[in-house]
Scaffold this active site. Structure first.
Site, PDB file in Angstrom:
ATOM      1  N   ASN A 162       2.723   4.477   3.415  1.00 59.67           N
ATOM      2  CA  ASN A 162       1.040   3.623   2.804  1.00 59.67           C
ATOM      3  C   ASN A 162       1.072   3.474   1.527  1.00 59.67           C
ATOM      4  O   ASN A 162       0.706   2.787   0.872  1.00 59.67           O
ATOM      5  CB  ASN A 162       0.047   4.767   2.640  1.00 59.67           C
ATOM      6  CG  ASN A 162      -1.265   4.294   2.011  1.00 59.67           C
ATOM      7  OD1 ASN A 162      -2.132   3.756   2.671  1.00 59.67           O
ATOM      8  ND2 ASN A 162      -1.948   5.107   1.388  1.00 59.67           N
ATOM      9  N   TYR A 175       3.471  -9.479  -4.297  1.00 61.08           N
ATOM     10  CA  TYR A 175       2.956  -8.425  -3.353  1.00 61.08           C
ATOM     11  C   TYR A 175       3.330  -9.714  -1.558  1.00 61.08           C
ATOM     12  O   TYR A 175       3.366  -8.413  -0.844  1.00 61.08           O
ATOM     13  CB  TYR A 175       1.762  -8.822  -3.671  1.00 61.08           C
ATOM     14  CG  TYR A 175       0.542  -7.157  -2.483  1.00 61.08           C
ATOM     15  CD1 TYR A 175       0.822  -6.344  -2.268  1.00 61.08           C
ATOM     16  CD2 TYR A 175       0.024  -7.655  -1.230  1.00 61.08           C
ATOM     17  CE1 TYR A 175      -0.140  -5.732  -1.634  1.00 61.08           C
ATOM     18  CE2 TYR A 175      -0.356  -6.861  -1.145  1.00 61.08           C
ATOM     19  CZ  TYR A 175      -0.847  -6.440  -0.857  1.00 61.08           C
ATOM     20  OH  TYR A 175      -1.517  -4.891   0.363  1.00 61.08           O
ATOM     21  N   THR A 209     -11.136  -1.116  -2.191  1.00 64.82           N
ATOM     22  CA  THR A 209     -10.059  -0.247  -2.749  1.00 64.82           C
ATOM     23  C   THR A 209      -9.643  -0.100  -4.556  1.00 64.82           C
ATOM     24  O   THR A 209      -9.848  -1.519  -4.735  1.00 64.82           O
ATOM     25  CB  THR A 209      -8.667   0.475  -2.556  1.00 64.82           C
ATOM     26  OG1 THR A 209      -7.624  -0.684  -2.049  1.00 64.82           O
ATOM     27  CG2 THR A 209      -8.913   0.550  -0.545  1.00 64.82           C
ATOM     28  N   PRO A 210      -9.313   1.025  -5.434  1.00 65.31           N
ATOM     29  CA  PRO A 210      -8.689   0.585  -6.945  1.00 65.31           C
ATOM     30  C   PRO A 210      -7.660  -0.872  -6.382  1.00 65.31           C
ATOM     31  O   PRO A 210      -8.052  -1.272  -7.694  1.00 65.31           O
ATOM     32  CB  PRO A 210      -7.961   1.650  -6.981  1.00 65.31           C
ATOM     33  CG  PRO A 210      -8.963   2.767  -6.288  1.00 65.31           C
ATOM     34  CD  PRO A 210      -9.124   2.026  -4.679  1.00 65.31           C
TER      35      PRO A 210
END
Length: 274
Positions: free
Chosen positions: A88, A156, A191-192
């Site tokens: 993860n 990314y 999420t952050p």
């Protein structure tokens, strides 16, 4: 009876976001969980233990192969085996941009964590799984591995495409060793990691308009997919990409009207503003 009773799971990037949710949910489903993060995750482990689960905290940076080897060894020493490796850990850096504007350091760090770091974890985890007779590896990719966007985050996106290729290759190599390897591809989740792209309402709506279901996902909804991949329910599934994206990769245009008012199927402990 829990869906992961008798299984030992190592979860990387377990200190926050979806990793934190995964530790709690995996432990609640009966797994013994080794929660690994670069800064450790004692608070997450304590929460899982307080809920009746069994977990331990490990400190390791996925870019450090010796630290990863030690974390896998510590998992086996603590719990006797390794059945599930949930890769993860990942980064998305704020200056990740287009092909001419992404800095070299951003590209290199993203690849080091998201691709090479995942390989380190697999390289350390596979021998432990072979010794135990098999297991399930879950590599977190992303819906962006399946499509492109004009709100660029090139490093990314490229790294997550590499995760899919690595997943397929590993799945075929180990298909007759009892090791299944699948990719989990979350859609947009608040999420952050994603929050920095939602600094204002215009940026939020630019992304939201492309999701047919009309809302962002929750971390718990993504981890439910990982639970399926970790469990024996997915025993005939390997080399696949499990998309949980609200329909975004299926859409050319999206429906009109407000999103359905149904409550997500599971509670999510991550505030949308975190």
């Amino acid at each position: 009876m829990g869906r992961l009773d008798g299984k030992v799971a190592l979860i990387t990037g377990a200190g926050g976001g979806m990793g934190r949710v995964a530790v709690e949910m995996f432990a609640a489903e009966g797994a013994k969980v080794a929660a690994m993060d670069v800064l450790g995750c004692e608070e997450v482990v304590e929460a899982a233990q307080a809920a009746g689960g069994e977990a331990t905290s490990l400190v390791a940076d996925v870019t450090d192969p010796a630290a990863v080897d030690a974390a896998v060894a510590a998992t086996v020493e603590a719990f006797g085996r390794l059945d599930v490796l949930y890769n993860n850990a990942g980064v998305s850096l704020p200056d990740d941009d287009g092909v001419t504007t992404t800095p070299d350091a951003t590209w290199e760090t993203t690849m080091a964590v998201n691709v090479t770091g995942m390989w380190h974890c697999c390289r350390a985890g596979v021998p432990a799984m072979l010794e135990g007779g098999g297991g399930s590896i879950i590599n977190v990719a992303s819906f962006v591995a399946h499509l492109g966007a004009a709100t660029p985050q090139l490093a990314y996106t490229t790294s997550k495409g590499a995760v899919l290729a690595m997943t397929r290759e590993m799945a075929v190599i180990h298909a007759r060793d009892g090791i299944r390897v699948n990719a989990l591809c979350p859609g947009p989740v608040l999420t952050p990691l994603l929050a920095k792209y939602m600094a204002d309402e215009e940026k939020r709506q630019r992304r939201l308009v492309h999701i047919p279901m009309g809302r962002f996902g929750t971390a718990a909804e993504m981890v439910q997919g990982a639970l399926f991949l970790a469990s024996d329910e997915s025993s005939f599934m390997t080399g696949q990409s499990l998309l949980i994206d609200g329909g975004i990769t299926a859409a050319y245009t999206t429906p009109e009207g407000p999103p359905h008012a149904a409550v997500p199927p599971v509670d999510d402990p991550i505030p949308a503003t975190e």
